[in-house]
Design a protein around this motif. Structure first.
Motif, PDB file in Angstrom:
ATOM      1  N   ALA A  55      66.518   3.907 -14.014  1.00  0.00           N
ATOM      2  CA  ALA A  55      67.876   3.517 -14.396  1.00  0.00           C
ATOM      3  C   ALA A  55      68.492   4.567 -15.307  1.00  0.00           C
ATOM      4  O   ALA A  55      69.686   4.888 -15.191  1.00  0.00           O
ATOM      5  CB  ALA A  55      67.849   2.154 -15.078  1.00  0.00           C
ATOM      6  N   MET A  56      67.709   5.126 -16.204  1.00  0.00           N
ATOM      7  CA  MET A  56      68.217   6.149 -17.116  1.00  0.00           C
ATOM      8  C   MET A  56      68.629   7.398 -16.344  1.00  0.00           C
ATOM      9  O   MET A  56      69.648   8.023 -16.656  1.00  0.00           O
ATOM     10  CB  MET A  56      67.161   6.479 -18.177  1.00  0.00           C
ATOM     11  CG  MET A  56      66.942   5.333 -19.149  1.00  0.00           C
ATOM     12  SD  MET A  56      65.509   5.512 -20.207  1.00  0.00           S
ATOM     13  CE  MET A  56      65.777   7.066 -21.008  1.00  0.00           C
ATOM     14  N   ARG A  57      67.837   7.779 -15.343  1.00  0.00           N
ATOM     15  CA  ARG A  57      68.188   8.951 -14.528  1.00  0.00           C
ATOM     16  C   ARG A  57      69.503   8.716 -13.791  1.00  0.00           C
ATOM     17  O   ARG A  57      70.354   9.609 -13.716  1.00  0.00           O
ATOM     18  CB  ARG A  57      67.073   9.242 -13.527  1.00  0.00           C
ATOM     19  CG  ARG A  57      65.856   9.862 -14.148  1.00  0.00           C
ATOM     20  CD  ARG A  57      64.793  10.120 -13.108  1.00  0.00           C
ATOM     21  NE  ARG A  57      63.619  10.705 -13.727  1.00  0.00           N
ATOM     22  CZ  ARG A  57      62.383  10.515 -13.311  1.00  0.00           C
ATOM     23  NH1 ARG A  57      62.151   9.769 -12.251  1.00  0.00           N
ATOM     24  NH2 ARG A  57      61.375  11.080 -13.935  1.00  0.00           N
ATOM     25  N   THR A  58      69.666   7.523 -13.228  1.00  0.00           N
ATOM     26  CA  THR A  58      70.883   7.200 -12.500  1.00  0.00           C
ATOM     27  C   THR A  58      72.086   7.226 -13.426  1.00  0.00           C
ATOM     28  O   THR A  58      73.142   7.773 -13.087  1.00  0.00           O
ATOM     29  CB  THR A  58      70.760   5.818 -11.825  1.00  0.00           C
ATOM     30  OG1 THR A  58      69.619   5.836 -10.963  1.00  0.00           O
ATOM     31  CG2 THR A  58      71.990   5.497 -11.012  1.00  0.00           C
ATOM     32  N   MET A  59      71.936   6.658 -14.617  1.00  0.00           N
ATOM     33  CA  MET A  59      73.042   6.645 -15.573  1.00  0.00           C
ATOM     34  C   MET A  59      73.403   8.046 -16.049  1.00  0.00           C
ATOM     35  O   MET A  59      74.533   8.313 -16.442  1.00  0.00           O
ATOM     36  CB  MET A  59      72.689   5.757 -16.763  1.00  0.00           C
ATOM     37  CG  MET A  59      72.651   4.284 -16.394  1.00  0.00           C
ATOM     38  SD  MET A  59      72.136   3.243 -17.752  1.00  0.00           S
ATOM     39  CE  MET A  59      73.509   3.417 -18.856  1.00  0.00           C
ATOM     40  N   ALA A  70      69.049   8.449  -7.635  1.00  0.00           N
ATOM     41  CA  ALA A  70      67.901   7.565  -7.842  1.00  0.00           C
ATOM     42  C   ALA A  70      66.802   7.840  -6.828  1.00  0.00           C
ATOM     43  O   ALA A  70      65.643   7.518  -7.069  1.00  0.00           O
ATOM     44  CB  ALA A  70      68.342   6.112  -7.750  1.00  0.00           C
ATOM     45  N   THR A  71      67.143   8.469  -5.700  1.00  0.00           N
ATOM     46  CA  THR A  71      66.148   8.689  -4.649  1.00  0.00           C
ATOM     47  C   THR A  71      65.750  10.152  -4.502  1.00  0.00           C
ATOM     48  O   THR A  71      64.606  10.450  -4.222  1.00  0.00           O
ATOM     49  CB  THR A  71      66.683   8.181  -3.297  1.00  0.00           C
ATOM     50  OG1 THR A  71      67.938   8.819  -3.022  1.00  0.00           O
ATOM     51  CG2 THR A  71      66.872   6.678  -3.331  1.00  0.00           C
ATOM     52  N   ILE A  72      66.684  11.064  -4.690  1.00  0.00           N
ATOM     53  CA  ILE A  72      66.378  12.491  -4.533  1.00  0.00           C
ATOM     54  C   ILE A  72      65.921  13.042  -5.873  1.00  0.00           C
ATOM     55  O   ILE A  72      66.535  12.802  -6.895  1.00  0.00           O
ATOM     56  CB  ILE A  72      67.619  13.258  -4.036  1.00  0.00           C
ATOM     57  CG1 ILE A  72      68.106  12.666  -2.716  1.00  0.00           C
ATOM     58  CG2 ILE A  72      67.309  14.743  -3.887  1.00  0.00           C
ATOM     59  CD1 ILE A  72      69.454  13.210  -2.279  1.00  0.00           C
TER      60      ILE A  72
END
Length: 137
Positions: free
Chosen positions: A21-25, A30-32
């Motif tokens: 979630a932190m990476r997405t934010m 989120a997948t690559i």
């Protein structure tokens, strides 16, 4: 982002963070696995020492103390400052282009000839950096 528990065990001792979630934010997929930060290039020591001057001396002084007299929180804080000065200089290269009249750029480190050269390197390294814009609900 999960972690809905409100018990004291989770609040006081929980050490897991919702990394995905932190990476997405932060703007990463989120997948690559595209976590490369192009502006993460070595900063000249001459510039590092102008940001939080003397922090390495304080850090070494604290490390020299025996274990019973070391203040762990102080060591961690000084390590954070050592890390942040690198990040500040790397990020400032792009921020200076966007906000050239900001008062922080009056600091002497930003007029150092080594900084001008470093800024050119950072801008060149990050010219192809594209962050995906994502909307989080």
């Amino acid at each position: 982002m999960g972690r809905w528990e409100n018990g004291s065990m989770d609040a006081c001792y929980g050490r897991t963070l919702p990394i995905n979630a932190m990476r997405t934010m932060a703007g990463f997929s989120a997948t690559i696995r595209n976590y490369k930060i192009h502006r993460d290039i070595p900063v000249p020591d001459r510039l590092l020492k102008k940001v939080f001057p003397g922090v390495e001396v304080l850090y070494q002084e604290e490390l020299q103390k025996d274990d019973n007299h070391q203040v762990y929180a102080k060591l961690q804080f000084l390590e954070l400052l050592l890390y942040f000065r690198k990040v500040i200089l790397q990020d400032s290269c792009r921020l200076m282009v966007k906000y050239p009249n900001h008062p922080i750029f009056a600091h002497p480190v930003f007029s150092d000839p080594a900084y001008v050269e470093f800024q050119e390197e950072v801008m060149d390294a990050s010219k192809d950096e594209h962050l995906e814009q994502q909307t989080l609900e």
